[in-house]
Write a protein that holds these residues in place. Structure first.
Motif, PDB file in Angstrom:
ATOM      1  N   MET A 141       0.825  -1.202   0.000  1.00  0.00           N
ATOM      2  CA  MET A 141       0.000   0.000   0.000  1.00  0.00           C
ATOM      3  C   MET A 141       0.862   1.256   0.000  1.00  0.00           C
ATOM      4  O   MET A 141       0.543   2.242  -0.677  1.00  0.00           O
ATOM      5  CB  MET A 141      -0.926  -0.013   1.220  1.00  0.00           C
ATOM      6  CG  MET A 141      -1.979  -1.114   1.189  1.00  0.00           C
ATOM      7  SD  MET A 141      -3.081  -0.975  -0.250  1.00  0.00           S
ATOM      8  CE  MET A 141      -3.937   0.534   0.125  1.00  0.00           C
ATOM      9  N   GLU A 142       1.956   1.219   0.767  1.00  0.00           N
ATOM     10  CA  GLU A 142       2.860   2.376   0.781  1.00  0.00           C
ATOM     11  C   GLU A 142       3.494   2.576  -0.599  1.00  0.00           C
ATOM     12  O   GLU A 142       3.673   3.706  -1.058  1.00  0.00           O
ATOM     13  CB  GLU A 142       3.939   2.178   1.848  1.00  0.00           C
ATOM     14  CG  GLU A 142       3.403   2.281   3.276  1.00  0.00           C
ATOM     15  CD  GLU A 142       4.473   2.014   4.308  1.00  0.00           C
ATOM     16  OE1 GLU A 142       5.578   1.562   3.911  1.00  0.00           O
ATOM     17  OE2 GLU A 142       4.223   2.263   5.501  1.00  0.00           O
ATOM     18  N   ARG A 147       2.191   1.691  -3.511  1.00  0.00           N
ATOM     19  CA  ARG A 147       1.164   2.221  -4.413  1.00  0.00           C
ATOM     20  C   ARG A 147       0.871   3.686  -4.111  1.00  0.00           C
ATOM     21  O   ARG A 147       0.661   4.495  -5.032  1.00  0.00           O
ATOM     22  CB  ARG A 147      -0.120   1.402  -4.279  1.00  0.00           C
ATOM     23  CG  ARG A 147       0.000  -0.008  -4.827  1.00  0.00           C
ATOM     24  CD  ARG A 147      -1.331  -0.709  -4.788  1.00  0.00           C
ATOM     25  NE  ARG A 147      -1.234  -2.065  -5.311  1.00  0.00           N
ATOM     26  CZ  ARG A 147      -2.277  -2.893  -5.409  1.00  0.00           C
ATOM     27  NH1 ARG A 147      -3.475  -2.500  -5.021  1.00  0.00           N
ATOM     28  NH2 ARG A 147      -2.115  -4.119  -5.906  1.00  0.00           N
ATOM     29  N   GLN A 148       0.858   4.022  -2.819  1.00  0.00           N
ATOM     30  CA  GLN A 148       0.616   5.419  -2.458  1.00  0.00           C
ATOM     31  C   GLN A 148       1.724   6.313  -3.013  1.00  0.00           C
ATOM     32  O   GLN A 148       1.464   7.410  -3.508  1.00  0.00           O
ATOM     33  CB  GLN A 148       0.559   5.553  -0.932  1.00  0.00           C
ATOM     34  CG  GLN A 148       0.225   6.957  -0.460  1.00  0.00           C
ATOM     35  CD  GLN A 148       0.161   7.049   1.048  1.00  0.00           C
ATOM     36  OE1 GLN A 148       0.564   6.140   1.747  1.00  0.00           O
ATOM     37  NE2 GLN A 148      -0.330   8.158   1.546  1.00  0.00           N
TER      38      GLN A 148
END
Length: 201
Positions: free
Chosen positions: A107-108, A110-111
């Motif tokens: 997620m990090e 992708r962020q």
């Protein structure tokens, strides 16, 4: 203690001994020997009663001990099962924690990609806004003031041709003035729309 009790006389043997002592004391009728025999019989009877109670208590304690041993065995088995369950839960928890960490890392990542794309898009939009408007191939950029002057000249020529009776030239000049007016109107609408968007931003 158990071995010692098991070697003691049985209740029947003790009863036989008591009858013998009392009968022998009756035969002696009187005297210290008779009293001693009766005391011995009384003591033996008391000891026999105590032995009986001791055996009963020992039986109760054996039953209780067997029950405790069975309970302890059951508890030890249950403790072993709980230990295995705890190990399995710890292993599962570690696996889930590792999976959760992987999700957080993804997620990090992708962020970071989204932020990078957003920054690139903002930079591109700023560059587009700062760049002058594109001019199609084969065209030139002319200020509106120049177009107004040219329109006024065409209108003046049209009026002069009308007075001289040159209808063809008059119509051509009027058409040119009308065309310039449409071009200026379109350019003015585009500029007004751009001004409104800048004010809104």
């Amino acid at each position: 203690m158990t071995d010692l009790i098991s070697t003691l006389p049985t209740p029947d043997e003790t009863e036989d001994s008591l009858r013998f002592l009392r009968r022998f004391a009756d035969l002696m009728s009187s005297g210290s020997n008779s009293d001693n025999l009766l005391r011995a019989a009384t003591t033996l009877e008391a000891q026999a009663e105590l032995l009986k109670e001791t055996r009963e208590l020992l039986g109760v304690e054996r039953i209780r001990g067997d029950a405790n041993a069975e309970t302890r065995k059951t508890l030890e088995a249950r403790i072993g099962e709980l230990g295995r369950e705890i190990l399995a839960l710890k292993s599962k928890l570690a696996e889930q924690q590792s999976h959760a960490n992987q999700i957080v890392v993804e997620m990090e990542r992708r962020q970071g990609e989204f932020l990078s794309r957003a920054e690139a898009a903002e930079a591109e939009l700023a560059a587009i806004k700062a760049a002058p408007p594109a001019i199609p191939f084969g065209s030139i950029a002319v200020p509106l003031s120049t177009l107004r002057v040219a329109k006024a000249q065409f209108e003046s020529l049209a009026a002069a041709f009308e007075k001289s009776g040159n209808i063809v030239s008059q119509v051509r000049c009027e058409a040119s003035a009308s065309h310039l007016e449409r071009v200026m109107a379109d350019s003015g609408a585009a500029e007004d729309a751009e001004d409104r968007s800048q004010h809104a931003a």
